[in-house]
Design an enzyme around this catalytic site. Structure first.
Site, PDB file in Angstrom:
ATOM      1  N   ASP A   1       0.883  -1.157  -0.149  1.00 22.62           N
ATOM      2  CA  ASP A   1      -0.009  -0.168  -0.059  1.00 22.62           C
ATOM      3  C   ASP A   1       0.893   1.119  -0.156  1.00 22.62           C
ATOM      4  O   ASP A   1       2.076   1.037   0.158  1.00 22.62           O
ATOM      5  CB  ASP A   1      -0.906   0.043   1.292  1.00 22.62           C
ATOM      6  N   SER A   2       0.236   2.505   0.006  1.00 19.76           N
ATOM      7  CA  SER A   2       0.944   3.638   0.090  1.00 19.76           C
ATOM      8  C   SER A   2       1.628   3.865   1.406  1.00 19.76           C
ATOM      9  O   SER A   2       2.711   4.536   1.618  1.00 19.76           O
ATOM     10  CB  SER A   2       0.198   4.841  -0.360  1.00 19.76           C
TER      11      SER A   2
ATOM     12  N   CYS B   1      -4.588  -1.762  -1.533  1.00 16.45           N
ATOM     13  CA  CYS B   1      -4.727  -0.294  -1.742  1.00 16.45           C
ATOM     14  C   CYS B   1      -5.784  -0.245  -2.643  1.00 16.45           C
ATOM     15  O   CYS B   1      -5.901  -0.819  -3.812  1.00 16.45           O
ATOM     16  CB  CYS B   1      -3.356   0.154  -2.516  1.00 16.45           C
TER      17      CYS B   1
ATOM     18  N   GLU C   1      -2.323   9.076   8.333  1.00 19.72           N
ATOM     19  CA  GLU C   1      -0.862   8.970   8.317  1.00 19.72           C
ATOM     20  C   GLU C   1      -0.307   9.901   9.449  1.00 19.72           C
ATOM     21  O   GLU C   1       0.923   9.820   9.688  1.00 19.72           O
ATOM     22  CB  GLU C   1      -0.413   9.477   7.032  1.00 19.72           C
TER      23      GLU C   1
ATOM     24  N   CYS D   1     -11.112   2.335   0.818  1.00 22.09           N
ATOM     25  CA  CYS D   1      -9.609   2.620   0.746  1.00 22.09           C
ATOM     26  C   CYS D   1      -9.267   2.135   2.152  1.00 22.09           C
ATOM     27  O   CYS D   1      -9.902   1.899   3.265  1.00 22.09           O
ATOM     28  CB  CYS D   1      -9.310   4.222   0.972  1.00 22.09           C
TER      29      CYS D   1
ATOM     30  N   HIS E   1      -6.831   2.315   4.283  1.00 23.97           N
ATOM     31  CA  HIS E   1      -6.635   3.386   5.552  1.00 23.97           C
ATOM     32  C   HIS E   1      -8.150   3.550   6.074  1.00 23.97           C
ATOM     33  O   HIS E   1      -7.881   3.571   7.339  1.00 23.97           O
ATOM     34  CB  HIS E   1      -6.193   4.669   4.838  1.00 23.97           C
TER      35      HIS E   1
HETATM   36  N1  DGL Z   1      -4.827   2.865   1.259  1.00 28.39           N
HETATM   37  C1  DGL Z   1      -4.768   3.302   0.093  1.00 28.39           C
HETATM   38  C2  DGL Z   1      -6.186   3.115  -0.783  1.00 28.39           C
HETATM   39  O1  DGL Z   1      -6.738   1.880  -0.274  1.00 28.39           O
HETATM   40  C3  DGL Z   1      -4.018   4.516  -0.493  1.00 28.39           C
HETATM   41  C4  DGL Z   1      -4.619   5.809   0.072  1.00 28.39           C
HETATM   42  C5  DGL Z   1      -3.883   7.002  -0.373  1.00 28.39           C
HETATM   43  O2  DGL Z   1      -2.433   6.858  -0.348  1.00 28.39           O
HETATM   44  O3  DGL Z   1      -4.356   7.985  -0.834  1.00 28.39           O
HETATM   45  O4  DGL Z   1      -6.701   3.571  -1.680  1.00 28.39           O
END
Ligand code: DGL
Length: 269
Positions: free
Chosen positions: A9-10, A72, A151, A185, A187
């Site tokens: 993921d990011s 992600c 984050e 997402c 996150h």
């Molecule tokens: N967690 C990721 C997602 O599911 C990335 C979110 C991001 O970095 O903007 O989209």
């Protein structure tokens, strides 16, 4: 060492899938990659995201993994077909498993999806849901502030920042009549306490990372690739200084994660 499962993921979001995978298959080795030097992904163009996604995936080729989980929503919506073509092992994203689960649990046929700007702009969640059941009514909403607040550690149940932003983004969903909400997402499940508190018990939340982890688990078991050599271990990599990632990852996972290594994926990190 037995082959591992690669998850990326990011940043912190993919840990929601790692948590589930570790619970379902405690013997597996997981290699996690958080592209923290380039988080957030959700505000980027599809072209940039495809480039990042290819570099993320190539990292796992060197690790000789047996499966890859694209934990992600953003990459799963814009780059999964490209990644599937490149990848010699099983690869799963979060969109299809989350859509399947939502279509299964909704009672009134109204499903809401929240995700990043890039994921919502792609329209992939809506397409996937309607492909499963064309009668579903889908409400989609981008929540771009959720990733930066996660984050930066604003994710406790009573966190005033999380509360305020959750209320602002989700009021529309609350009054929409949807009985199911996809956290599209990865996150976003980290904000689950604040989201649940605001939406109340009448909306079922679908955790996209968790559903995708179940799919990977099913594949590993069906293809008889389970790790038989005892307790698994996780290794974490990030693309920026690990000191920011470690305390938040440990707070979310509620355990120590040991050493986190820094890797470089491309020219721009
Ligand atoms: N967690 C990721 C997602 O599911 C990335 C979110 C991001 O970095 O903007 O989209």
């Amino acid at each position: 060492m037995e082959k591992a499962i690669g998850v990326f993921d990011s940043g912190l979001g993919g840990l929601t899938a790692v948590k589930e995978l570790s619970e379902l298959m405690p013997n597996e080795n997981i290699i996690y990659l958080g592209d923290t030097a380039r988080v957030p992904y959700g505000s980027r163009s599809p072209e940039t995201l495809v480039r990042f996604a290819k570099q993320d995936l190539e990292f796992f080729f060197e690790q000789n993994v047996k499966a890859v989980l694209v934990a992600c929503g953003t990459i799963s919506t814009v780059a999964l077909p490209v990644l599937k073509e490149m990848c010699p092992v099983f690869i799963e994203g979060v969109v299809s498993p989350a859509a399947k689960k939502a279509a299964e649990v909704t009672k009134n046929g109204k499903v809401a999806v929240i995700a990043t700007n890039a994921a919502i702009n792609s329209g992939e969640y809506g397409k996937e849901l309607r492909a499963i059941n064309s009668d579903l009514s889908v409400i989609e909403k981008a929540c771009p502030m959720f990733v930066p607040i996660v984050e930066n550690g604003y994710f406790g149940k009573n966190d005033p920042v999380a509360k305020l932003i959750v209320e602002d983004y989700l009021s529309e969903i609350k009054s929409s009549g949807a009985d199911t909400l996809i956290l599209g997402c990865t996150h976003y499940p980290i904000l689950r306490p604040a989201i649940e508190e605001f939406l109340g018990p009448d909306i079922t939340l679908v955790d996209s990372g968790k559903e995708a982890a179940k799919e990977v688990c099913r594949y590993i078991k069906e293809s008889k690739q389970e790790n038989e050599s005892g307790a698994g271990g996780n290794v974490y990599y990030v693309t920026d200084e690990p000191s920011g990632f470690i305390p938040l990852a440990e707070l979310f996972l509620n355990k120590k994660i040991g050493e986190v290594k820094k890797v470089s994926l491309g020219d721009d990190n």
